[in-house]
Design a protein around this motif. Structure first.
Motif, PDB file in Angstrom:
ATOM      1  N   MET A   1       0.953  -1.123  -0.373  1.00  0.00           N
ATOM      2  CA  MET A   1       0.229  -0.450   0.172  1.00  0.00           C
ATOM      3  C   MET A   1       1.017   1.489  -0.436  1.00  0.00           C
ATOM      4  N   GLN A   2       0.434   2.389  -0.358  1.00  0.00           N
ATOM      5  CA  GLN A   2       1.066   3.680  -0.667  1.00  0.00           C
ATOM      6  C   GLN A   2       0.412   3.969   0.669  1.00  0.00           C
ATOM      7  N   ALA A   3       1.763   5.225   1.559  1.00  0.00           N
ATOM      8  CA  ALA A   3       1.490   5.964   3.023  1.00  0.00           C
ATOM      9  C   ALA A   3       2.450   6.143   2.453  1.00  0.00           C
ATOM     10  N   PHE A   4       2.253   7.413   3.116  1.00  0.00           N
ATOM     11  CA  PHE A   4       3.342   8.966   4.027  1.00  0.00           C
ATOM     12  C   PHE A   4       4.356   8.490   5.145  1.00  0.00           C
ATOM     13  N   ARG A   5       5.506   8.130   4.693  1.00  0.00           N
ATOM     14  CA  ARG A   5       6.281   8.011   6.141  1.00  0.00           C
ATOM     15  C   ARG A   5       7.744   8.715   6.324  1.00  0.00           C
ATOM     16  N   VAL A   6       7.451   9.574   7.852  1.00  0.00           N
ATOM     17  CA  VAL A   6       8.675  10.298   8.435  1.00  0.00           C
ATOM     18  C   VAL A   6       9.653   9.324   8.777  1.00  0.00           C
ATOM     19  N   SER A   7      10.675   8.889   8.275  1.00  0.00           N
ATOM     20  CA  SER A   7      12.161   8.515   8.607  1.00  0.00           C
ATOM     21  C   SER A   7      12.452   8.171   9.980  1.00  0.00           C
ATOM     22  N   ALA A   8      12.808  10.058   9.443  1.00  0.00           N
ATOM     23  CA  ALA A   8      13.708  10.664  10.645  1.00  0.00           C
ATOM     24  C   ALA A   8      13.506  12.263  10.297  1.00  0.00           C
ATOM     25  N   PRO A   9      13.842  13.590  11.157  1.00  0.00           N
ATOM     26  CA  PRO A   9      13.466  14.438  11.011  1.00  0.00           C
ATOM     27  C   PRO A   9      14.001  14.721   9.540  1.00  0.00           C
ATOM     28  N   HIS A  10      13.050  15.485   9.167  1.00  0.00           N
ATOM     29  CA  HIS A  10      13.294  16.050   7.438  1.00  0.00           C
ATOM     30  C   HIS A  10      13.793  15.367   6.577  1.00  0.00           C
ATOM     31  N   ALA A  11      12.905  13.970   6.745  1.00  0.00           N
ATOM     32  CA  ALA A  11      13.282  12.573   5.523  1.00  0.00           C
ATOM     33  C   ALA A  11      11.947  11.814   5.776  1.00  0.00           C
ATOM     34  N   PHE A  12      11.651  12.325   4.606  1.00  0.00           N
ATOM     35  CA  PHE A  12       9.891  11.559   4.241  1.00  0.00           C
ATOM     36  C   PHE A  12       9.602  11.443   3.235  1.00  0.00           C
ATOM     37  N   ALA A  13       8.891  10.282   2.730  1.00  0.00           N
ATOM     38  CA  ALA A  13       8.287  10.475   1.402  1.00  0.00           C
ATOM     39  C   ALA A  13       6.679   9.901   1.255  1.00  0.00           C
ATOM     40  N   VAL A  14       6.294   9.452  -0.097  1.00  0.00           N
ATOM     41  CA  VAL A  14       5.493   8.107   0.141  1.00  0.00           C
ATOM     42  C   VAL A  14       6.112   7.162  -0.644  1.00  0.00           C
ATOM     43  N   THR A  15       5.893   6.623  -0.128  1.00  0.00           N
ATOM     44  CA  THR A  15       6.069   5.039  -0.152  1.00  0.00           C
ATOM     45  C   THR A  15       6.470   3.889  -0.162  1.00  0.00           C
ATOM     46  N   GLU A  16       5.862   2.710  -0.958  1.00  0.00           N
ATOM     47  CA  GLU A  16       5.307   1.614  -0.834  1.00  0.00           C
ATOM     48  C   GLU A  16       5.609   0.330   0.713  1.00  0.00           C
ATOM     49  N   GLN A  17       4.838   0.396   1.326  1.00  0.00           N
ATOM     50  CA  GLN A  17       4.707  -0.164   2.656  1.00  0.00           C
ATOM     51  C   GLN A  17       3.775  -1.176   2.651  1.00  0.00           C
ATOM     52  N   PRO A  18       3.969  -2.168   3.820  1.00  0.00           N
ATOM     53  CA  PRO A  18       3.579  -3.937   3.547  1.00  0.00           C
ATOM     54  C   PRO A  18       1.518  -2.871   4.596  1.00  0.00           C
TER      55      PRO A  18
END
Length: 340
Positions: A1-18
């Motif tokens: 599924m598509q999701a907006f994910r913040v991996s760390a401060p100032h690091a984010f993207a819409v990515t494929e997630q389980p």
């Protein structure tokens, strides 16, 4: 599924997630709409002390239940719902006295666990509140910010005839204004430094507006209240340095509701607090306010769509973040459409 994910401060993207699965007592919500909140921006900037990275964020959302876990009635599949993000343990002291929004072991959907900026999210079944057929899902996604307003007003215990000063006419300030009017508070003064925001406050029922950049706020409040001061002050600007002015603007026996999470110290003048016997209350999230807010919106006493300035697709979230970072004066609520 598509999701907006913040991996760390100032690091984010819409990515494929389980895609999530529903554990016992949970439901899967196919998210239709989700709102971008100031606290989401704090997570992105690394200013939220509670978040655990990486995180799919989003705590203002609504959608349709598509699956249920063990122990949940399968008849709930197909329900249109909005989701209360507060997940409490039910057994600690705050929970035992009816204050689960400050549960000692609280988890917040979108902060401590996966949130609504995703095509699907698993949430406790009790947190998914069914909405009436007449309530559109985009409006239902904004039940959560109105619950913040309902909570801070309840904490301030309005009395008949009280006037209210709302400091800040951003989204939270406007929800406090609307909720106050819905609860019967007739005189609501709103202050901000942007005329566009004050114009919005006027449209939504403010009885008096003050541009704090062009006027001395304390003088203007004294004039607007015939020198008495205000019984209720809601701090929706969340600027710690304003606390001394709030103490001075409050009338004797006044109540001040604080909403900000800033760690910056505030000057507390005990003389002002004691001589007026003021009450300062903090307000965090909401304490079971979703049903009452849903009822208020359904009855037409609140207008969520008046808050929405932008609608974007999930894939467009990075550009929406850029807008809110660099031109916040152009936006009220940015609503993300997630369902196709």
């Amino acid at each position: 599924m598509q999701a907006f994910r913040v991996s760390a401060p100032h690091a984010f993207a819409v990515t494929e997630q389980p895609a999530p699965s529903a554990a016992a007592g949970e439901v899967i919500v196919d998210v239709a709409y989700a709102g971008i909140c100031g606290s989401d921006m704090h997570i992105i900037h690394g200013d939220n002390a509670f978040v655990q990275f990486p995180r799919i964020t989003g705590h203002e959302f609504a959608g349709v239940i598509s699956a249920v876990g063990a122990g949940v009635d399968a008849a709930r599949i197909g329900e249109r719902v909005c989701v209360d993000p507060v997940v409490a343990c039910g057994s600690c002291y705050p929970c035992r006295i009816g204050r689960p929004n400050v549960c000692s072991a609280m988890q917040v959907i979108g902060v401590h666990r996966s949130g609504g900026f995703a095509e699907q999210v698993n949430v406790p079944a009790a947190n998914a509140h069914r909405i009436p057929d007449a309530l559109a899902l985009d409006a239902a996604a904004l039940v959560e910010p109105y619950s913040i307003a309902a909570n801070v007003l309840a904490r301030m215990d309005p009395q008949p005839g009280d006037r209210l000063l709302v400091i800040g006419a951003g989204v939270i300030g406007l929800t406090v204004l609307q909720m106050a009017r819905a609860l019967g508070i007739e005189e609501v003064i709103v202050t901000d430094i942007l005329d566009a925001r004050l114009a919005s406050a006027r449209e939504l029922g403010a009885s008096h507006v003050i541009n704090g950049r062009e006027n001395d706020l304390e003088t203007a409040v004294r004039e607007a209240t015939a020198g008495e001061g205000v019984p209720l002050i809601a701090d929706a600007a969340c600027i710690p340095a304003m606390l001394p002015a709030m103490l001075r603007m409050a009338c004797p026996a006044g109540r001040i509701g604080l909403l900000g999470f800033s760690p910056t110290p505030s000057d507390l003048i005990q003389l002002e607090v004691i001589k007026k016997e003021l009450t300062l209350v903090g307000s965090r999230l909401n304490n079971r306010r979703f049903p009452s807010v849903i009822a208020q919106i359904t009855a037409g006493r609140l207008d969520p769509k008046a808050l929405i300035s932008h609608r974007v697709a999930l894939a467009e979230m990075p550009s929406a973040i850029d807008l809110l970072d660099n031109h916040p004066e152009r936006a009220r609520k940015v609503l993300v459409r997630i369902a196709p």
